[in-house]
Design an enzyme around this catalytic site. Structure first.
Site, PDB file in Angstrom:
ATOM      1  N   LYS A 179       0.888  -1.173   0.000  1.00 30.24           N
ATOM      2  CA  LYS A 179       0.000   0.000   0.000  1.00 30.24           C
ATOM      3  C   LYS A 179       0.926   1.223   0.000  1.00 30.24           C
ATOM      4  O   LYS A 179       1.467   1.603   1.035  1.00 30.24           O
ATOM      5  CB  LYS A 179      -0.903  -0.084   1.226  1.00 30.24           C
ATOM      6  CG  LYS A 179      -1.556   1.152   1.829  1.00 30.24           C
ATOM      7  CD  LYS A 179      -1.985   2.239   0.961  1.00 30.24           C
ATOM      8  CE  LYS A 179      -2.233   3.544   1.727  1.00 30.24           C
ATOM      9  NZ  LYS A 179      -1.932   4.697   0.872  1.00 30.24           N
ATOM     10  N   VAL A 236       0.923   8.076  12.451  1.00 25.26           N
ATOM     11  CA  VAL A 236       0.331   6.909  11.798  1.00 25.26           C
ATOM     12  C   VAL A 236       1.042   5.630  12.271  1.00 25.26           C
ATOM     13  O   VAL A 236       0.406   4.614  12.562  1.00 25.26           O
ATOM     14  CB  VAL A 236       0.397   7.051  10.257  1.00 25.26           C
ATOM     15  CG1 VAL A 236      -0.067   5.775   9.582  1.00 25.26           C
ATOM     16  CG2 VAL A 236      -0.437   8.236   9.807  1.00 25.26           C
ATOM     17  N   GLU A 254       9.372   2.520  10.822  1.00 28.66           N
ATOM     18  CA  GLU A 254      10.436   3.518  10.648  1.00 28.66           C
ATOM     19  C   GLU A 254       9.754   4.855  10.490  1.00 28.66           C
ATOM     20  O   GLU A 254       8.957   5.043   9.572  1.00 28.66           O
ATOM     21  CB  GLU A 254      11.290   3.199   9.410  1.00 28.66           C
ATOM     22  CG  GLU A 254      12.192   1.986   9.577  1.00 28.66           C
ATOM     23  CD  GLU A 254      13.149   2.078  10.750  1.00 28.66           C
ATOM     24  OE1 GLU A 254      13.501   3.208  11.169  1.00 28.66           O
ATOM     25  OE2 GLU A 254      13.517   1.027  11.284  1.00 28.66           O
ATOM     26  N   CYS A 288      13.813  11.481   5.928  1.00 26.49           N
ATOM     27  CA  CYS A 288      13.709  11.253   7.371  1.00 26.49           C
ATOM     28  C   CYS A 288      15.067  11.445   8.040  1.00 26.49           C
ATOM     29  O   CYS A 288      15.148  11.730   9.231  1.00 26.49           O
ATOM     30  CB  CYS A 288      13.173   9.860   7.639  1.00 26.49           C
ATOM     31  SG  CYS A 288      14.091   8.613   6.767  1.00 26.49           S
ATOM     32  N   GLU A 389       9.647  17.532  13.712  1.00 23.48           N
ATOM     33  CA  GLU A 389      10.100  17.280  12.336  1.00 23.48           C
ATOM     34  C   GLU A 389       9.355  18.221  11.389  1.00 23.48           C
ATOM     35  O   GLU A 389       8.132  18.301  11.431  1.00 23.48           O
ATOM     36  CB  GLU A 389       9.795  15.820  11.957  1.00 23.48           C
ATOM     37  CG  GLU A 389      10.285  15.458  10.578  1.00 23.48           C
ATOM     38  CD  GLU A 389       9.972  14.008  10.217  1.00 23.48           C
ATOM     39  OE1 GLU A 389       8.807  13.599  10.352  1.00 23.48           O
ATOM     40  OE2 GLU A 389      10.904  13.292   9.817  1.00 23.48           O
TER      41      GLU A 389
HETATM   42  P1  NAP Z   1       2.372   9.217   6.545  1.00 28.35           P
HETATM   43  O1  NAP Z   1       1.356  10.262   6.376  1.00 28.35           O
HETATM   44  O2  NAP Z   1       2.520   8.565   7.871  1.00 28.35           O
HETATM   45  O3  NAP Z   1       2.022   8.102   5.442  1.00 28.35           O
HETATM   46  C1  NAP Z   1       2.788   6.940   5.298  1.00 28.35           C
HETATM   47  C2  NAP Z   1       1.911   5.837   4.733  1.00 28.35           C
HETATM   48  O4  NAP Z   1       0.884   5.520   5.669  1.00 28.35           O
HETATM   49  C3  NAP Z   1       1.194   6.217   3.444  1.00 28.35           C
HETATM   50  O5  NAP Z   1       1.107   5.078   2.615  1.00 28.35           O
HETATM   51  C4  NAP Z   1      -0.167   6.646   3.943  1.00 28.35           C
HETATM   52  O6  NAP Z   1      -1.183   6.549   2.970  1.00 28.35           O
HETATM   53  C5  NAP Z   1      -0.386   5.653   5.059  1.00 28.35           C
HETATM   54  N1  NAP Z   1      -1.363   6.110   6.050  1.00 28.35           N
HETATM   55  C6  NAP Z   1      -1.820   7.371   6.272  1.00 28.35           C
HETATM   56  N2  NAP Z   1      -2.742   7.375   7.251  1.00 28.35           N
HETATM   57  C7  NAP Z   1      -2.868   6.096   7.665  1.00 28.35           C
HETATM   58  C8  NAP Z   1      -3.665   5.461   8.676  1.00 28.35           C
HETATM   59  N3  NAP Z   1      -4.495   6.156   9.434  1.00 28.35           N
HETATM   60  N4  NAP Z   1      -3.516   4.133   8.832  1.00 28.35           N
HETATM   61  C9  NAP Z   1      -2.659   3.426   8.081  1.00 28.35           C
HETATM   62  N5  NAP Z   1      -1.899   3.963   7.103  1.00 28.35           N
HETATM   63  C10 NAP Z   1      -1.988   5.290   6.904  1.00 28.35           C
HETATM   64  O7  NAP Z   1       3.815   9.707   6.117  1.00 28.35           O
HETATM   65  P2  NAP Z   1       4.226  10.481   4.779  1.00 28.35           P
HETATM   66  O8  NAP Z   1       3.737  11.888   4.908  1.00 28.35           O
HETATM   67  O9  NAP Z   1       3.844   9.695   3.579  1.00 28.35           O
HETATM   68  O10 NAP Z   1       5.821  10.440   4.870  1.00 28.35           O
HETATM   69  C11 NAP Z   1       6.568  11.350   5.612  1.00 28.35           C
HETATM   70  C12 NAP Z   1       6.987  10.752   6.935  1.00 28.35           C
HETATM   71  O11 NAP Z   1       7.693   9.542   6.725  1.00 28.35           O
HETATM   72  C13 NAP Z   1       7.938  11.626   7.719  1.00 28.35           C
HETATM   73  O12 NAP Z   1       7.574  11.635   9.073  1.00 28.35           O
HETATM   74  C14 NAP Z   1       9.279  10.940   7.561  1.00 28.35           C
HETATM   75  O13 NAP Z   1      10.202  11.182   8.594  1.00 28.35           O
HETATM   76  C15 NAP Z   1       8.873   9.521   7.512  1.00 28.35           C
HETATM   77  N6  NAP Z   1       9.919   8.702   6.870  1.00 28.35           N
HETATM   78  C16 NAP Z   1      10.663   7.879   7.662  1.00 28.35           C
HETATM   79  C17 NAP Z   1      11.668   7.118   7.116  1.00 28.35           C
HETATM   80  C18 NAP Z   1      12.482   6.193   7.979  1.00 28.35           C
HETATM   81  O14 NAP Z   1      12.993   5.230   7.439  1.00 28.35           O
HETATM   82  N7  NAP Z   1      12.613   6.434   9.254  1.00 28.35           N
HETATM   83  C19 NAP Z   1      11.924   7.178   5.752  1.00 28.35           C
HETATM   84  C20 NAP Z   1      11.144   8.040   4.972  1.00 28.35           C
HETATM   85  C21 NAP Z   1      10.126   8.793   5.550  1.00 28.35           C
HETATM   86  P3  NAP Z   1      -1.730   7.865   2.198  1.00 28.35           P
HETATM   87  O15 NAP Z   1      -0.576   8.393   1.415  1.00 28.35           O
HETATM   88  O16 NAP Z   1      -2.804   7.344   1.312  1.00 28.35           O
HETATM   89  O17 NAP Z   1      -2.199   8.824   3.228  1.00 28.35           O
END
Ligand code: NAP
Ligand code: MG
Length: 487
Positions: A179, A236, A254, A288, A389
């Protein structure tokens, strides 16, 4: 590739076929450089998800019994196909989430390398012989697959992150339902197309796009999903971890970072400036592992600040497809608004805005979600921009007297993903390595990135303490049987 570029509508991949969601609805993915439509992806329902999980469950029965070498061979094929389509996949990424073509190509090449690394894993050992207390018996451990793995991925590395979850899951004998982030759904479809063309048996790899709360949460809840691997925000991630834990499923999270880079008095300032630029502002600060807090010792503070500002003034902001662009737009309107919110917070809380804080004014760029590289001075540890962040091109400069103080400031956040120090003193390096709370520790190198064969993950709130990549992936994507054969 046989993508639906004419219609710009991308389908789910379930049980070996490309299919529309049962809702007959789509979600739009926008190019942040100009607000054009990059494509439409399916707004899937739980029914579609159930179908994919069922297919993956069925396929796993035979896939899990194939040899690692056979599974690895299909990953080699997927790698070759991705490599052949590298330019197209990279351009799709740039058009969908804005990073420069140079970075998008680099990331896609990395995807190819990750596929080949895990293809090789199919030929490596999957257990140990352990001495039995009685001399004639045979005792050994054997790594076995988990079953169906659900992978939930963010938009910021739309090729590398799905691949570093899907490839190890597959080579160790699991089947997968991916997903992806909706804002990177088109790129994900192109990645999965490489798997489809490689000839994986039907049901082994599945793609289901849709809203996070329906499909992401659905994966976390699904009784037939043995493990969930998630990369994304803390909010999330926490919810997914709790949902998976409540039903006894394995999970891996992560999440965010607030990564510090310490510039000591004896640092090579040219190298330090280059590392802050690259680690802090490449990908428009949307990594990240990006450096968002620049902690500088007072002896070099003024000099460092001048050199940093001089370098930032030369940064060319623009469409990631243009050759001379160094930094693209924020990935979406939502992301742009978040960055604006934090810039406003920084001003309100008394940080001094040195440069940026606004958007480029040219007619061409006005259509996109651009933010100029931004630097705040006089940032203190309690300010919001020093704690949360931002995920944007915003650097917080913080002045300290001693290395001890620098490490204290560096550790004074809830996150612990990546951290770096610039110094020539081995003693300071060793103290930093010992004292810093971070899963990735860098010396004289930027905070961002990690080599694909090394473990990746954070401490504190940045992860669920598990690690991805390299050999660490085996820990997550398999479980162990301990076997005793009485001699
Ligand atoms: P996000 O909003 O948490 O979304 C991540 C994934 O989760 C997407 O596929 C999203 O789908 C899905 N999602 C959203 N709401 C959900 C829910 N209620 N239940 C289950 N799944 C849900 O994060 P993002 O904005 O895409 O990415 C940015 C974040 O990722 C930042 O905080 C960054 O630090 C973190 N990140 C961490 C790493 C690491 O390895 N530590 C690497 C890269 C990024 P939708 O897109 O359809 O909403
Ligand atoms: Mg987009």
């Amino acid at each position: 590739m046989t993508t639906k570029s004419q219609t710009k509508t991308y389908l789910n991949y379930i049980n070996g076929s490309w299919q529309a969601a049962s809702s007959e609805e789509t979600l739009v993915s926008i190019n942040p450089a100009n607000r054009e439509v990059s494509g439409y992806v399916q707004r899937s329902t739980r029914e579609d998800l159930n179908e994919a999980v069922q297919a993956a469950k069925e396929a796993q029965k035979t896939w899990g019994k194939r040899s690692g070498a056979e599974r690895g061979n299909l990953l080699y094929k997927a790698a070759d196909i991705l490599e052949k389509n590298l330019d197209e996949v990279a351009e799709t990424m740039t058009r969908e989430m804005g990073k420069t073509l140079l970075e998008a190509k680099g990331e896609t090449s990395r995807g190819v390398a990750i596929l080949r690394y895990y293809a090789g894993e199919g030929m490596r050992k999957m257990g140990d012989v352990i001495p039995a207390s009685d001399g004639s018996s045979l005792q050994f451990s054997k790594r076995v697959p988990l079953g169906v793995v659900g992978a939930i991925t963010p938009w910021n590395f739309p090729v590398a992150i799905p691949i570093w979850k899907v490839a190890p899951a597959l080579v160790y004998g699991n089947t997968v339902v991916l997903k992806p982030a909706t804002d990177a759904g088109v790129t994900a479809a192109k990645v999965i197309e490489c798997f489809a063309q490689a000839g994986f048996p039907i049901g082994v790899v599945n793609l289901v796009t849709g809203s996070g709360s329906v499909i992401g949460q659905g994966l976390a809840e699904h009784k037939d999903v043995a493990a969930v691997t998630f990369t994304g925000s803390n909010k999330v991630g926490k919810q997914i971890g709790q949902t998976a834990a409540a039903r006894g499923a394995k999970y891996q999270l992560e999440m965010g970072g607030k990564n510090p880079i310490i510039i000591a008095n004896d640092a090579d300032l040219d190298e330090a400036v280059a590392a802050v630029l690259s680690g802090g502002l490449r990908s428009t600060g949307q990594k990240c592992t990006c450096s968002s807090r620049v902690i500088v010792q007072n002896g070099v503070y003024k000099e460092f600040k001048e050199r940093l500002l001089a370098a930032i003034k030369k940064i060319k902001v623009g469409n990631g497809l243009d050759d001379d662009t160094w930094m693209g737009p924020c990935a979406s309107e939502e992301q742009y608004n978040t960055v604006k919110y934090y810039i406003q917070k920084g001003i309100e809380e008394g940080a001094e805005l040195l440069i940026g804080g606004d958007s480029p004014q040219s007619e061409e760029l006005k259509q996109g979600f651009y933010m100029n590289p931004t630097v705040f001075d006089k940032v203190t540890g309690s300010m919001t921009i020093a704690q949360e962040e931002i995920f944007g091109p915003v650097l917080a400069l913080m002045k300290v007297e001693t290395l001890e103080e620098a490490i204290k400031v560096a550790n004074d956040v809830e996150f612990g993903l990546s951290a770096s120090i610039f110094t020539k003193d081995i003693g300071k390096m060793l103290t930093f390595i010992d004292e810093i709370d971070a899963g990735l520790v860098r010396v004289n190198f930027e905070t961002a990135g990690v080599e694909l064969q090394a473990p990746f993950g954070g401490m504190k709130a940045s992860s669920s303490q598990s690690r991805e990549q390299g050999e660490a992936a085996k820990e997550f994507f398999t479980t162990t049987k301990t076997v005793f054969i009485k001699g």
